[in-house]
Design a protein around this motif. Sequence first.
Motif, PDB file in Angstrom:
ATOM      1  N   GLN A   1       0.816  -1.210   0.000  1.00 50.13           N
ATOM      2  CA  GLN A   1       0.000   0.000   0.000  1.00 50.13           C
ATOM      3  C   GLN A   1       0.856   1.270   0.000  1.00 50.13           C
ATOM      4  O   GLN A   1       1.877   1.338   0.689  1.00 50.13           O
ATOM      5  N   GLN A   2       0.395   2.241  -0.784  1.00 47.49           N
ATOM      6  CA  GLN A   2       0.923   3.591  -0.678  1.00 47.49           C
ATOM      7  C   GLN A   2      -0.022   4.408   0.180  1.00 47.49           C
ATOM      8  O   GLN A   2      -1.192   4.060   0.349  1.00 47.49           O
ATOM      9  N   GLY A   3       0.496   5.513   0.690  1.00 48.98           N
ATOM     10  CA  GLY A   3      -0.363   6.342   1.513  1.00 48.98           C
ATOM     11  C   GLY A   3       0.412   7.435   2.197  1.00 48.98           C
ATOM     12  O   GLY A   3       1.490   7.837   1.755  1.00 48.98           O
ATOM     13  N   PHE A   4      -0.138   7.917   3.304  1.00 49.66           N
ATOM     14  CA  PHE A   4       0.385   9.089   3.981  1.00 49.66           C
ATOM     15  C   PHE A   4       0.680   8.780   5.441  1.00 49.66           C
ATOM     16  O   PHE A   4      -0.046   8.034   6.096  1.00 49.66           O
TER      17      PHE A   4
ATOM     18  N   GLU B   1      -6.477   3.352  -1.184  1.00 47.09           N
ATOM     19  CA  GLU B   1      -7.116   2.151  -1.706  1.00 47.09           C
ATOM     20  C   GLU B   1      -7.939   2.501  -2.939  1.00 47.09           C
ATOM     21  O   GLU B   1      -8.153   3.681  -3.251  1.00 47.09           O
ATOM     22  N   GLU B   2      -8.404   1.484  -3.637  1.00 46.69           N
ATOM     23  CA  GLU B   2      -9.161   1.728  -4.871  1.00 46.69           C
ATOM     24  C   GLU B   2     -10.426   2.534  -4.612  1.00 46.69           C
ATOM     25  O   GLU B   2     -10.848   3.322  -5.448  1.00 46.69           O
ATOM     26  N   THR B   3     -11.022   2.346  -3.452  1.00 46.07           N
ATOM     27  CA  THR B   3     -12.288   3.023  -3.141  1.00 46.07           C
ATOM     28  C   THR B   3     -12.089   4.306  -2.350  1.00 46.07           C
ATOM     29  O   THR B   3     -13.063   4.951  -1.989  1.00 46.07           O
ATOM     30  N   GLY B   4     -10.841   4.668  -2.072  1.00 43.35           N
ATOM     31  CA  GLY B   4     -10.608   5.890  -1.310  1.00 43.35           C
ATOM     32  C   GLY B   4      -9.423   5.742  -0.373  1.00 43.35           C
ATOM     33  O   GLY B   4      -8.378   5.223  -0.761  1.00 43.35           O
ATOM     34  N   TYR B   5      -9.613   6.145   0.859  1.00 40.95           N
ATOM     35  CA  TYR B   5      -8.535   6.130   1.839  1.00 40.95           C
ATOM     36  C   TYR B   5      -9.038   5.503   3.136  1.00 40.95           C
ATOM     37  O   TYR B   5     -10.196   5.661   3.517  1.00 40.95           O
TER      38      TYR B   5
END
Length: 413
Positions: A208-211, A229-233
């Motif tokens: 996963q990528q993210g913050f 994620e595909e549906t958001g965060y």
Amino acid sequence: PTPESLIVSPKTNEDKNNQKQIITGFLMNDESLTVPTGMDNAAAYMSIDIDDDRKEELVAFYRNTEKNFEHGFMILTQDSDDQWHIMQKKTEIGVGIDYFEITDLNNDGRLEVLFGLKSGDLKSLYCYELAEDTLTDLGRIQYESILLTSDDGASRQIVTAVNDVSDMNGGSQINIYDLMGHQFICVYEQVFDGYCKSITYGQISQSQQGFGLAMLHSQFLSVVLLAEEETGYRIILEQPLAFDYNTLQDTEIFSDINQDGILEVCYLIPPEDNNGLHEVDDYLKVWYQWSDPIGLLPMQAIISNKGAGYDFVLPIAWLEGIRYAFRTESGMEWVDFSVENEDFSVTMLFSLLVMDQYSWQQNESLKNANMVVLGNNPVSDKVYLALLQDNLPIEMDITEGRLISCLRINGGK
């Protein structure tokens, strides 16, 4: 062009002086060059290659000397006769320049100009599209902290934190914006407790990528991992840190400490006894990485002493129940390591000591003890030692060879 290749500082003092003369010739009488206050490596003017033609344009920042709340930027370009002309000049309302970047946010071949100004308690990011030497206004975004996601071939997002200074307990709204056509769309907004101290973007787990968000509270920090994620965060971690990180300067809370491409989170482990001599920079730092569905897994543990010039990397297998304390005895500074057993008793493991070579050679009592020479630094004339205890836990496999492999000598004074 990549954002990194777009802006460069003048190469020599002569270049700098020539560029300054060119720029000041296009300023009005009530305008003066100014250096942005919130940018890294800030300068009043820089070279810029907008169209990737290997021919540099100039970007300059200025303020209105009669109206301190007006600041702007100017882009100059050369024609075929090498004569300079104003490509664009933009003045906006704000008391200081905080941010500037030129990038292609949505990979449509047209560049966006992002210009951040301080304005009261908040900052305003003025956004424009630059195409065919024309600036088109794309709107304004409020922020306190700002981050652009990395340029990895995909569209870049603007991530902002807006702190609620009216809330006694502190709170920050995190907003994530996508550029769609000629409009910024907020695709995520969420209020978190605490003031946002920093925003980091990257790979936050193997999949996963993210913050990573560092949130400042009155007496402590908390960390948030926000997965893309595909549906958001999705928030996969929101946890207070067990120690006051405000005085810690050199260690980032989020960093790829083991260089595997994944961000780790730094946790400070305070000593059982500080001995009144050590700052938090000397404390044990354990770096954890998120792993679904397990959670946080330790990846690296380091205790550092910059003055003595060493890092000591603890094996992950030794971390469970580990304790340490700083101790001074007969003028010598020790770091004692122990482990807490299941019955809450404590077993001493080993102690670290740094001495100058002469003192070590003259100290017969230490030389007759169960001391291990871990290494030496001939530049600083220091020797690094460990005192091994008897009856060590077999499962920890603490040996002379392992202790030697844990030491990294890096300087000192």
